[in-house]
Design a protein around this motif. Structure first.
Motif, PDB file in Angstrom:
ATOM      1  N   ASN A   1       6.526   5.616   2.107  1.00 30.28           N
ATOM      2  CA  ASN A   1       6.273   6.234   0.493  1.00 30.28           C
ATOM      3  C   ASN A   1       4.827   7.650   0.839  1.00 30.28           C
ATOM      4  OD1 ASN A   1       3.771   4.909  -0.254  1.00 30.28           O
ATOM      5  ND2 ASN A   1       5.013   3.936  -1.424  1.00 30.28           N
ATOM      6  N   LYS A   2       4.614   7.154   2.326  1.00 28.85           N
ATOM      7  CA  LYS A   2       3.565   8.600   2.951  1.00 28.85           C
ATOM      8  C   LYS A   2       1.850   8.478   1.428  1.00 28.85           C
ATOM      9  CE  LYS A   2       6.324  11.832   5.183  1.00 28.85           C
ATOM     10  NZ  LYS A   2       7.757  11.240   5.030  1.00 28.85           N
ATOM     11  N   ARG A   3       1.855   7.420   1.170  1.00 34.01           N
ATOM     12  CA  ARG A   3       0.319   7.274   0.349  1.00 34.01           C
ATOM     13  C   ARG A   3      -0.413   5.886   0.786  1.00 34.01           C
ATOM     14  NH1 ARG A   3       3.772   5.040  -5.064  1.00 34.01           N
ATOM     15  NH2 ARG A   3       4.507   7.385  -5.668  1.00 34.01           N
ATOM     16  N   LEU A   4      -1.870   7.025   0.745  1.00 33.67           N
ATOM     17  CA  LEU A   4      -2.633   4.933   0.813  1.00 33.67           C
ATOM     18  C   LEU A   4      -3.296   4.456  -0.029  1.00 33.67           C
ATOM     19  CD1 LEU A   4      -5.299   4.561   2.470  1.00 33.67           C
ATOM     20  CD2 LEU A   4      -6.328   7.076   1.697  1.00 33.67           C
ATOM     21  N   TYR A   5      -3.202   3.658   0.088  1.00 33.90           N
ATOM     22  CA  TYR A   5      -3.279   1.865  -1.496  1.00 33.90           C
ATOM     23  C   TYR A   5      -4.798   1.933  -0.963  1.00 33.90           C
ATOM     24  CZ  TYR A   5       1.804   2.510  -3.099  1.00 33.90           C
ATOM     25  OH  TYR A   5       2.461   3.298  -3.062  1.00 33.90           O
ATOM     26  N   LEU A   6      -5.124   2.158  -2.344  1.00 32.27           N
ATOM     27  CA  LEU A   6      -6.836   0.982  -2.160  1.00 32.27           C
ATOM     28  C   LEU A   6      -6.851   0.458  -3.940  1.00 32.27           C
ATOM     29  CD1 LEU A   6      -9.756   3.426  -2.246  1.00 32.27           C
ATOM     30  CD2 LEU A   6      -9.038   2.657  -0.448  1.00 32.27           C
ATOM     31  N   ALA A   7      -6.718  -1.046  -3.042  1.00 31.93           N
ATOM     32  CA  ALA A   7      -6.684  -1.847  -4.093  1.00 31.93           C
ATOM     33  C   ALA A   7      -8.479  -3.042  -4.066  1.00 31.93           C
ATOM     34  CB  ALA A   7      -5.329  -2.798  -4.280  1.00 31.93           C
ATOM     35  N   ARG A   8      -8.284  -3.660  -5.606  1.00 36.69           N
ATOM     36  CA  ARG A   8      -9.521  -4.556  -5.723  1.00 36.69           C
ATOM     37  C   ARG A   8      -9.032  -5.657  -6.768  1.00 36.69           C
ATOM     38  NH1 ARG A   8     -15.500  -2.820  -8.533  1.00 36.69           N
ATOM     39  NH2 ARG A   8     -16.083  -4.374  -7.989  1.00 36.69           N
ATOM     40  N   ASP A   9      -9.764  -6.825  -5.964  1.00 38.16           N
ATOM     41  CA  ASP A   9      -8.818  -7.846  -6.276  1.00 38.16           C
ATOM     42  C   ASP A   9      -9.128  -7.988  -8.060  1.00 38.16           C
ATOM     43  OD1 ASP A   9     -12.210  -9.200  -7.231  1.00 38.16           O
ATOM     44  OD2 ASP A   9     -12.001  -9.042  -5.112  1.00 38.16           O
ATOM     45  N   ARG A  10      -9.212  -9.129  -9.088  1.00 40.08           N
ATOM     46  CA  ARG A  10      -8.747  -9.279 -10.575  1.00 40.08           C
ATOM     47  C   ARG A  10     -10.243  -9.243 -10.599  1.00 40.08           C
ATOM     48  NH1 ARG A  10      -4.745 -11.610  -8.082  1.00 40.08           N
ATOM     49  NH2 ARG A  10      -2.644 -11.764  -8.668  1.00 40.08           N
ATOM     50  N   PHE A  11     -11.201  -9.965 -10.504  1.00 40.68           N
ATOM     51  CA  PHE A  11     -12.260  -9.807 -11.213  1.00 40.68           C
ATOM     52  C   PHE A  11     -13.756  -9.087 -10.275  1.00 40.68           C
ATOM     53  CE2 PHE A  11     -10.124 -13.616 -12.635  1.00 40.68           C
ATOM     54  CZ  PHE A  11     -10.482 -14.142 -13.656  1.00 40.68           C
TER      55      PHE A  11
END
Length: 635
Positions: free
Chosen positions: A139-149
């Motif tokens: 989908n030609k996207r860069l994702y940044l993610a962080r944990d729940r807390f």
């Protein structure tokens, strides 16, 4: 317990631009700035679209979990942290892919989960402390993610339709587009009240924090959106099962979390303060293994010191306890290290002893378990008890709080832990404030009214749009809860926990290349705890009611029932003695970039009153010191 090598690391990256050459040099500079997060191995990947970099601490098996994890189709992952229960994810979701797994690491499992199922599906099913960046070529996207807390940090900046990100601000600012940034004045106003900066703000214009339990999707055209993938569950008004059943369920869930967080093929230790939270973790750990040692800090002032209680807990469970005594030499050395490395406004005084605790433990262990999160989940802070009076305090005009603080000046100053004068002064900051934010004012360094006297009027006039002292800037939604205490529990979980407690421990541990895990923040345990009825958390004015019932099964009653004691440093006394010259040289430095920001005569008055023992301005002076040290490094 043998199991896996921790993914102790730092990550950094950016989208590549033809207008900014030397992507490899930029990436290396960003990684070098956070080398302590993974000093043994550095990996990078650069193509025409992205530059991804990863620092790793290779402890036993340097071949497994190498990053960036990439393939010929363009999927690329860099990951910081731990995914707990990742082997079960293989059984549940990746049986067909199992022959293709390159190694037995959580990095490999996370990569395949993201590739096969996508970000939303994966984040809903993983438990851990993590921050990751993932490019999905489909989908030609860069994702940044962080944990729940928010156990693991992630910062980013979007500029000229490009994005850069890193585990720390110092690293991010090695990107040439971000090397010269100004402070955000409204952020600093909040910092001087809260002693940290809430929400997405960081104190710097153009740099944001990715919020806990969120991911950011960045598209090739420069568009982006943030998505919350998890929210704390609603506290139930009534329990569906008996109190005794809830005790059993809570105990079992915590045992499972402790057992999972002990899995490592490196030495593991326990941070044991002598309070209920860390002592219970230590007791449950001792039931799993007898090879774990405890570590505690001996404070330099008796009323702040909990060593005897930590030793009592260690003796009861049969655990060796290493006591680290704070002395002038290691206090000064610790301040030197924090002054040189800390890159964001935070001035929790327990950051220094936390840093020294991690430093002392690191030669013996690579992973440590701690008790963070229990106070927020089970209403352990005194704030929760006082919250029942918040509506009454709201009816008092703010000037009554000012008058009370003036009246308290006739009481002799004291540096004892949580002395009467100190507690009443902090409570006075909540007079006239909204019930939803009152608790945060109780913990403040400067009230918003006091800030009006602190700032230089000419500077404020020149920055009128940012320097707003008329109200507390609310940044977080307050849920429709069944009680004011439930609302406060929610606010503390999404504000104070990630921005103060977990930030403090991440920096203290990472600066020493140590990983700290929090069993109380396992998603299943935390959701179960949050959902408990309020009366199971506070009962007849007693906080942590249910958790104490669990603790009574494993610890002496004298430990369980003793009055709560925070992990505090006698900063007020230190500013008058060991840190006196250090603080004076910074606060009165006429070459400081902030010299014109504040009324220097007002700061001189705070200093004089503090040094003469007339008043205790320790929190105020510490907040100003930490801010000015940070500003001096920006020159």
């Amino acid at each position: 317990m043998v199991g896996r090598t921790p993914n102790l690391c730092g990550i950094a990256g950016f989208t590549v631009s033809n207008s900014i050459p030397n992507s490899d040099a930029i990436l290396n500079a960003m990684l070098d700035a956070i080398s302590y997060r993974g000093p043994d191995q550095q990996g990078s990947f650069i193509d025409e679209g992205i530059a991804f970099g990863h620092n790793r601490l290779a402890i036993i098996d340097p071949k497994g979990g190498a990053q960036p994890r990439k393939d010929s189709d363009g999927h690329v992952l860099i990951f910081n942290g731990e995914i707990y229960g990742y082997k079960q994810l293989i059984n549940d979701y990746l049986k067909d892919e199992q022959p293709y797994l390159l190694d037995d690491s959580d990095t490999e499992v996370l990569y395949w989960m993201l590739r096969k199922y996508g970000v939303d599906f994966t984040l809903a099913r993983i438990d851990g402390m993590f921050a990751f960046a993932y490019r999905d070529p489909d989908n030609k996207r860069l994702y940044l993610a962080r944990d729940r807390f928010g156990e693991k940090p992630l910062f980013y900046a979007i500029f000229n339709h490009k994005i850069a990100f890193s585990s720390e601000i110092n690293s991010l600012r090695k990107h040439p587009s971000l090397s010269q940034l100004d402070f955000n004045i409204s952020d600093i106003v909040q910092y001087l009240t809260l002693e940290y900066i809430p929400g997405e703000q960081t104190g710097f214009q153009g740099i944001n924090k990715l919020l806990p339990a969120h991911y950011l999707a960045f598209e090739a055209n420069g568009n982006s959106k943030q998505v919350r993938y998890w929210s704390p569950p609603t506290c139930l008004p009534a329990a569906s099962t008996s109190f005794q059943t809830q005790i059993e369920a809570t105990e079992q869930a915590l045992k499972d979390s402790v057992r999972e967080r002990l899995i490592a093929d490196v030495p593991v230790g326990i941070f044991l303060s002598g309070g209920i939270d860390s002592s219970l973790i230590a007791a449950l750990t001792a039931q799993v293994t007898d090879s774990v040692e405890g570590f505690t800090i001996k404070m330099p002032q008796a009323s702040f010191d909990e060593t005897q209680y930590a030793q009592e807990a260690a003796n009861h469970i049969g655990m060796k306890l290493n006591v680290i005594e704070l002395q002038k030499s290691n206090l000064i050395a610790g301040m030197d290290a924090l002054d040189a490395t800390l890159d964001e406004p935070i001035c929790d005084s327990s950051l220094l002893p936390s840093y020294l605790l991690c430093q002392a433990a690191r030669p013996s262990v690579t992973v440590a378990l701690g008790g963070d999160g229990a106070d927020e989940l089970f209403a352990g802070y005194p704030n929760y008890k006082v919250q029942q009076y918040a509506a009454i305090m709201n009816k008092f005009p703010q000037f009554t709080g000012t008058a009370l603080r003036k009246l308290l000046e006739i009481i002799p100053s004291s540096t004892e832990y949580m002395n009467f004068r100190y507690r009443l002064k902090q409570l006075s900051y909540g007079f006239g404030m909204p019930t939803t934010s009152q608790s945060f004012h109780w913990m403040s360094a400067f009230s918003l009214k006091e800030q009006q006297s602190l700032w230089n009027p000419e500077f404020v006039q020149g920055h009128a749009s940012q320097a707003n002292f008329n109200h507390f800037i609310e940044t977080l939604p307050i849920p429709n809860s069944h009680s004011k205490i439930d609302s406060l529990l929610h606010s503390m979980i999404v504000t104070y926990l990630p921005n103060d407690i977990l930030t403090k421990m991440d920096r203290a541990s990472m600066y020493n290349s140590l990983e700290v895990r929090s069993p109380f923040l396992a998603v299943n345990f935390a959701e179960q705890a949050i959902s408990l009825p309020t009366r199971y958390k506070i009962h007849n004015g007693e906080g942590k009611y249910l958790l104490k019932k669990v603790a009574e099964r494993h610890l002496p009653l004298s430990l369980v029932r003793r009055k709560k004691h925070g992990f505090g440093l006698p900063i007020s006394k230190l500013i008058r003695h060991e840190f006196k010259e250090r603080f004076a040289s910074v606060l009165f430095d006429t070459t400081s970039p902030l010299y014109g920001w504040f009324d220097n005569q007002h700061i001189a008055r705070l200093w004089s009153e503090h040094q003469s023992l007339k008043l205790d301005h320790g929190k105020k002076l510490n907040a100003l010191y930490r801010l000015m040290v940070l500003a001096n490094k920006q020159q």
